[in-house]
Design an enzyme around this catalytic site. Structure first.
Site, mmCIF file in Angstrom:
data_model
loop_
_atom_site.group_PDB
_atom_site.id
_atom_site.type_symbol
_atom_site.label_atom_id
_atom_site.label_comp_id
_atom_site.label_asym_id
_atom_site.label_seq_id
_atom_site.Cartn_x
_atom_site.Cartn_y
_atom_site.Cartn_z
ATOM 1 C CG HIS A 82 -1.885 1.233 1.251
ATOM 2 N ND1 HIS A 82 -3.243 1.036 1.115
ATOM 3 C CD2 HIS A 82 -1.590 2.445 1.788
ATOM 4 C CE1 HIS A 82 -3.660 2.510 1.235
ATOM 5 N NE2 HIS A 82 -2.779 2.948 1.752
ATOM 6 C CD GLU A 83 1.381 3.668 3.382
ATOM 7 O OE1 GLU A 83 1.551 4.742 3.020
ATOM 8 O OE2 GLU A 83 0.237 3.541 4.405
ATOM 9 C CG HIS A 134 0.457 6.100 -0.816
ATOM 10 N ND1 HIS A 134 -0.432 6.493 -1.376
ATOM 11 C CD2 HIS A 134 0.097 5.585 0.391
ATOM 12 C CE1 HIS A 134 -1.800 6.400 -0.724
ATOM 13 N NE2 HIS A 134 -1.321 5.876 0.442
ATOM 14 C CG HIS A 190 0.770 8.598 -6.951
ATOM 15 N ND1 HIS A 190 -0.326 8.875 -6.434
ATOM 16 C CD2 HIS A 190 0.810 9.436 -7.953
ATOM 17 C CE1 HIS A 190 -1.009 9.629 -7.024
ATOM 18 N NE2 HIS A 190 -0.309 10.012 -8.072
#
Length: 642
Positions: free
Chosen positions: A428-429, A432, A435
């Site tokens: 998940h992180e 980020h 991204h």
């Protein structure tokens, strides 16, 4: 996102960037660290698993020198006031100077925040965090004249300057258009200065909540069924609410929520102050409501928020089906209770174990669908010391990615327990982080940041791909059931639970906008009604004990403005993207990666539409409901074989 991360629940447009300081994974609500874990994990002190903040500043002393330099630089920004209309060159010069100062302020804030989270009990580090906040506020005060002055010039002159200066148009064109859009909600320079100065005061409810919830609540000690004695802080609660022994789960809920119930008056006052601040901003800026104020920065149609709530309510029967399946899987013959929600439905004898290095390998495999550019950036991140991986005494809890150091790289905080939740949080992180890397590579600083509306899709899509990957690679039916159960929980927590939060926030604001009050007791009653609706209390699906209805007081996201709805919309968007990536391959990948690269060069709703999704329509939410239904079909098919 990731934030709390810092700061922003709104689109982070150029020259008005509120960097996220804690992109919390939506499912991670732990606000305390299980500090005993570091003593049993030999990797906790390994430098390879600790971040290297010297890449930001070589020492705290160097940070202080840079802080003082940027403070002086920021203090001089008002010299550009009344110069914007002189020429295109003067306008460009002023915007460049403001951008450069804000970029360095963000880097200073990143260092302060990260060092502060290494050990929240060190006063000097927390003072540095406050100094960074004060610096950002001071810069805001010194540039409060900017938008009013642009509006005074008017669109004709601004557009004429853009035609004269290609760099002005290219680098700041979107910012200028966005600033002109604010005409009905922008005050004169003096009033804008007052609003900027008020930022520190308006940030206090979050800080007070964090201090109380993180460090001062008197958490109880309980004796579990095996005779072990546990201090039931937030980290222990998260662990023991998943206990296979039902009596232990109930004991964890009873003890933990009794503490929050006892302090609901204090938490109610804190959250009321937060809501009052949001209502104050809306009133002063001539918005019809705080929701209109909160969604304006992203140019987000309020119909997206309303569609989310409507679709979540329409699909509650899908959630009820899951809850009934959950009850059967747990072998519960009486009523399913709220404390049963987190118990695993798999009878897997030994929970899967994943070291940080194994998580890296799986993350690379899972995200291969995004192509070589994404993979190269992920490998670059893994090769550096960008992460603080394991719990340490005094370390902040949860997990986040901090993107604030544009010229360096993102940093990531984890509290890795080497379990599947840690693996899921890891991918998940890093969603980020990549991204941010993609946006930083494709955009100048002024457009490299992005809205949480986009950010959470980048990370939750990773989690969905991980879920499918783990099911596909499971060696036994028991393993498949384990991962399928986790996939259902991801949807329950990130979609239905987050939408419940979003509905709760609107209800509080509606209450206050009608002139009502919102005490802690009243908030508990409002939250309880929503819990009962979402979990089918009156339909006999799950029994909600009012003793647990102070849960709202535990949720940090309510202090980030209207933030939580973006987790839920992102979950729906992620389901649609995950489907498209599997069905279409390269075309879907190109649309998805292009959206990530766009940063804040356009509004997030528009970027979503360019990527093929309209979040104001039922389609993405239907994709999520279909995904949930497919997972339950798989579970029932496996169960039918037994």
């Amino acid at each position: 996102m990731s934030d709390h991360q810092g700061a922003s629940e709104h689109t982070m447009h150029p020259l008005n960037i509120r960097f996220v300081t804690r992109w919390l994974a939506a499912a991670i609500f732990s606000m305390m660290t299980l500090t005993t874990y570091s003593a049993t994990n030999p990797q906790a002190d390994n430098p390879a698993y600790r971040w290297d903040l010297s890449e930001l500043y070589p020492s705290p002393q160097a940070w202080t020198l840079e802080h003082d330099k940027i403070l002086a630089q920021g203090d001089a920004l008002d010299k550009y006031q009344d110069t914007l209309g002189q020429s295109a060159t003067d306008m460009l010069t002023a915007l460049r100077a403001i951008s450069a100062t804000k970029k360095e302020s963000a880097r200073l804030s990143t260092y302060a925040s990260l060092m502060g989270d290494e050990n929240v009990s060190i006063g000097a580090n927390q003072e540095r965090v406050q100094a960074a906040h004060a610096l950002a506020t001071a810069i805001g005060e010194k540039t409060a004249w900017l938008r009013p002055e642009l509006l005074k010039l008017g669109p004709d002159k601004v557009h004429a300057f853009e035609q004269q200066s290609p760099e002005l148009a290219h680098r700041f064109g979107f910012f200028l258009e966005d600033s002109l859009r604010y005409a009905p909600h922008t005050l004169d320079a003096q009033a804008e200065g007052v609003m900027a100065a008020a930022a520190n005061v308006l940030n206090q409810p979050d800080l007070i909540y964090s201090q109380l919830s993180n460090g001062e609540l008197p958490f109880p000690t309980v004796t579990l069924s095996d005779g072990s004695v546990v201090r039931l802080d937030a980290a222990a609660y998260i662990k023991y609410r998943q206990a296979t022994n039902r009596a232990d789960r109930k004991k964890a809920f009873d003890a933990f929520w009794a503490v929050y119930s006892a302090y609901q008056g204090t938490f109610g006052a804190t959250l009321t102050t937060q809501v009052m601040g949001e209502e104050f901003d809306a009133k002063v800026r001539h918005f019809p409501s705080a929701l209109a104020d909160a969604t304006f920065a992203d140019d987000m149609p309020q119909s997206v928020y309303r569609m989310l709530v409507s679709e979540a309510n329409r699909n509650l029967p899908v959630l009820y089906r899951y809850l009934k399946l959950h009850k059967v899987a747990l072998g519960i013959t009486d009523e399913l209770r709220y404390y049963d929600l987190y118990a695993p439905i798999s009878d897997l004898q030994s929970a899967p174990h994943f070291t940080a290095d194994q998580s890296k390998a799986i993350a690379l495999d899972v995200t291969r669908v995004y192509g070589p550019e994404y993979a190269a950036l992920l490998k670059q991140g893994f090769a550096g010391r960008w992460m603080d991986v394991y719990p340490q005494p005094g370390k902040a809890s949860g997990a986040y990615m901090n993107p604030g150091a544009y010229d360096v790289h993102p940093y990531l905080l984890f509290n890795n327990y080497d379990d599947f939740e840690s693996l899921s949080t890891f991918v998940h992180e890093w969603g980020h982080a990549v991204h941010s890397l993609l946006a930083n590579k494709a955009q100048p600083f002024d457009y490299a940041s992005y809205s949480p509306f986009i950010a959470e899709t980048a990370s939750i899509t990773n989690e969905m791909l991980l879920s499918d990957y783990m099911v596909a690679h499971a060696k036994t039916d028991a393993e498949k059931l384990f991962y399928l159960g986790k996939a259902l929980e991801l949807i329950r927590v990130d979609f239905f639970r987050q939408t419940l939060f979003a509905e709760f926030q609107v209800a509080i604001h509606d209450e206050m906008e009608k002139g009502g009050s919102a005490s802690g007791e009243r908030m508990t009653d409002m939250y309880c009604a929503l819990l009962k609706k979402y979990y089918g209390d009156s339909q006999g699906v799950l029994k909600v004990d009012p003793a647990y209805c102070a849960e709202w007081a535990y949720i940090p996201h309510f202090y980030y403005g209207f933030y939580v709805y973006q987790n839920a919309t992102s979950m729906a968007g992620a389901a649609a993207f995950a489907d498209a990536l599997k069905k279409e391959g390269a075309p879907a990948r190109a649309r998805f990666v292009a959206m990530l690269k766009a940063g804040s060069s356009d509004y997030p709703y528009t970027l979503y539409k360019k990527a093929g999704l309209d979040m104001a329509t039922p389609a993405p939410y239907e994709a999520l409901a279909a995904r949930m239904t497919r997972i339950m079909d798989q579970i029932e098919a496996i169960k039918a074989k037994k």
